[in-house]
Enzyme design. Structure first.
Site, PDB file in Angstrom:
ATOM      1  N   GLY A 160       3.926   0.737  -1.233  1.00 20.77           N
ATOM      2  CA  GLY A 160       5.281   0.351  -1.581  1.00 20.77           C
ATOM      3  C   GLY A 160       6.085   1.546  -2.057  1.00 20.77           C
ATOM      4  CD  GLU A 188       0.381   5.131  -5.390  1.00 19.44           C
ATOM      5  OE1 GLU A 188       0.084   3.946  -5.628  1.00 19.44           O
ATOM      6  OE2 GLU A 188       1.500   5.618  -5.647  1.00 19.44           O
TER       7      GLU A 188
END
Length: 229
Positions: free
Chosen positions: A86, A107
């Site tokens: 996201g 990430e």
């Protein structure tokens, strides 16, 4: 559709990119959680085979227990086919702000290595420029956080150390570092700002993800919209 329905819709749409024998980078956040759940269901039903997920280390144990997605660590794979995650903000050029979950460093490593990076958001995350709504999370070495706050004042940023919720003291990342949230007036050149922030001594990584997203799937009231670089 309400916001939760939008999140579920984009999560299901992302499944169309999954094929047999893929290594899939997995991020954090509520929309990604729906994708992981649906991916686990696909695997359980035999719709895809030989799928492995590569999440940030903090999520590995939970994924094994809850989703049914086989998990590997980053150092166990040679390549990542697709990463799905996201974002907190997406600008018109598909630059991102990420990091509300404080896992931004891992990430970014996972998503940088992916052959294709797919971002899942609802329409409220689309902005005209980065930092329009959300601050930039910056992971910092604990001993340097005060000095970095002073350095960020040069950028006219309103910056503060992120404090824990339902715990005493600051948020601590999986790497043992702190998070500073920096709200800049606006970011017109995300790539330049991303690079410049990382040159400040004591900064580990920051939450600007410039020139990295390939596809953004946006949940809207009318359905899922696909944006590509």
């Amino acid at each position: 559709m309400n916001v939760e329905e939008m999140k579920k819709a984009v999560a299901r749409a992302a499944l169309e990119f999954i094929e047999d024998d893929m290594v899939v980078g997995l991020g954090t956040g509520s929309t990604t959680a729906y994708f992981i759940r649906y991916l686990g269901e696909m695997i359980e039903k035999g719709k895809v085979e030989d799928i492995y997920g590569v999440p940030p280390p903090i999520k590995q144990k939970f994924l094994r227990m809850e989703s049914g997605v086989p998990v590997l660590s980053l150092d166990q794979v040679d390549a990542i086919d697709i990463a799905v995650d996201g974002a907190d903000e997406v600008d018109p050029n598909l630059n991102l702000i990420k990091g509300r979950g404080a896992a931004l460093t891992m990430e970014k490593i996972i998503e940088y290595r992916a052959g294709t990076f797919i971002v899942l958001v609802d329409e409220s995350k689309l902005v005209d420029y980065l930092c329009q709504k959300m601050p930039v999370p910056i992971e910092v070495i604990p001993a340097a956080w005060k000095a970095i706050l002073e350095e960020l004042s040069i950028f006219n940023a309103k910056a503060e150390l992120r404090m824990g919720v339902k715990k005493d003291g600051p948020v601590v990342t999986e790497n043992g570092n702190f998070i500073i949230d920096a709200k800049f007036p606006r970011i017109d050149d995300p790539l330049d700002m991303e690079i410049e922030l990382n040159t400040i001594p004591g900064v580990v990584e920051n939450g600007i993800f410039a020139d990295i997203a390939d596809i953004v799937l946006v949940g809207t009231k009318e359905g899922v919209k696909r944006l590509e670089r």
